[in-house]
Design an enzyme around this catalytic site. Structure first.
Site, short mmCIF file in Angstrom:
data_model
loop_
_atom_site.label_atom_id
_atom_site.label_comp_id
_atom_site.label_asym_id
_atom_site.label_seq_id
_atom_site.Cartn_x
_atom_site.Cartn_y
_atom_site.Cartn_z
N HIS A 6 39.31 33.70 41.67
CA HIS A 6 39.60 33.53 40.15
C HIS A 6 40.51 32.24 41.02
CE1 HIS A 6 42.63 32.76 36.68
NE2 HIS A 6 42.03 33.24 36.28
N PHE A 7 39.32 31.47 41.52
CA PHE A 7 38.26 31.11 40.82
C PHE A 7 37.97 30.83 42.65
CE2 PHE A 7 39.24 30.48 36.66
CZ PHE A 7 38.71 31.56 36.09
#
Length: 151
Positions: free
Chosen positions: A57-58
């Site tokens: 994420h991410f």
């Protein structure tokens, strides 16, 4: 709510672990800098790149998931009720979330200052807290969180 200076440690991570059931990787409160049991608490969550959520994420642009910011606020709320005298023993869990808004991204290197205030406690089983999270004085998340005691 206004940001206090995060210089004094009122509760250490070890003391927090004695009050909350959460453990790594879901323990999201690093220290408490202001605390009035049954009333309010202000805590710090340091956001670091080595936290597991940033693997997905991410990877190219790591952002703290909003649900984890809300969970950190809930854990600070849990500290408020953790030392209320005559409160039944058990596990407090989410019962609802009202008006939560995310105002800006939270990234590794940020330090969340989380302030929570107990708004209500009914029949020693149901409650509501007002919560705000800031980074460098800027509001990043706010809302009201409801909780319920699970026997």
């Amino acid at each position: 709510m206004t940001d206090p200076t995060p210089s004094d440690v009122v509760l250490t991570s070890e003391q927090i672990a004695g009050l909350l059931p959460h453990r790594y990787p879901f323990a999201l409160v690093d220290r408490v800098i202001a605390y009035e049991p049954g009333v309010s608490a202000t805590a710090i969550k340091n956001i670091t790149m080595n936290e597991p959520q940033f693997q997905g994420h991410f990877p190219e642009r790591p952002l703290m998931p909003g649900v984890l910011i809300v969970e950190a606020m809930a854990q600070v709320g849990g500290l408020i009720v953790a030392q209320i005298p005559d409160l039944p023993k058990g596990l407090f869990v989410f019962a609802g979330i009202d008006g939560v808004r995310f105002r800006r991204p939270v990234v590794p290197g940020d330090q969340l200052i989380i302030q929570c205030e107990l708004l209500s406690l009914k029949r020693k089983r149901f409650g509501k807290i007002k919560a705000e999270a800031t980074v460098e004085g800027a509001l990043v998340c706010s809302g009201e969180l409801m909780f319920s005691l699970v026997d």
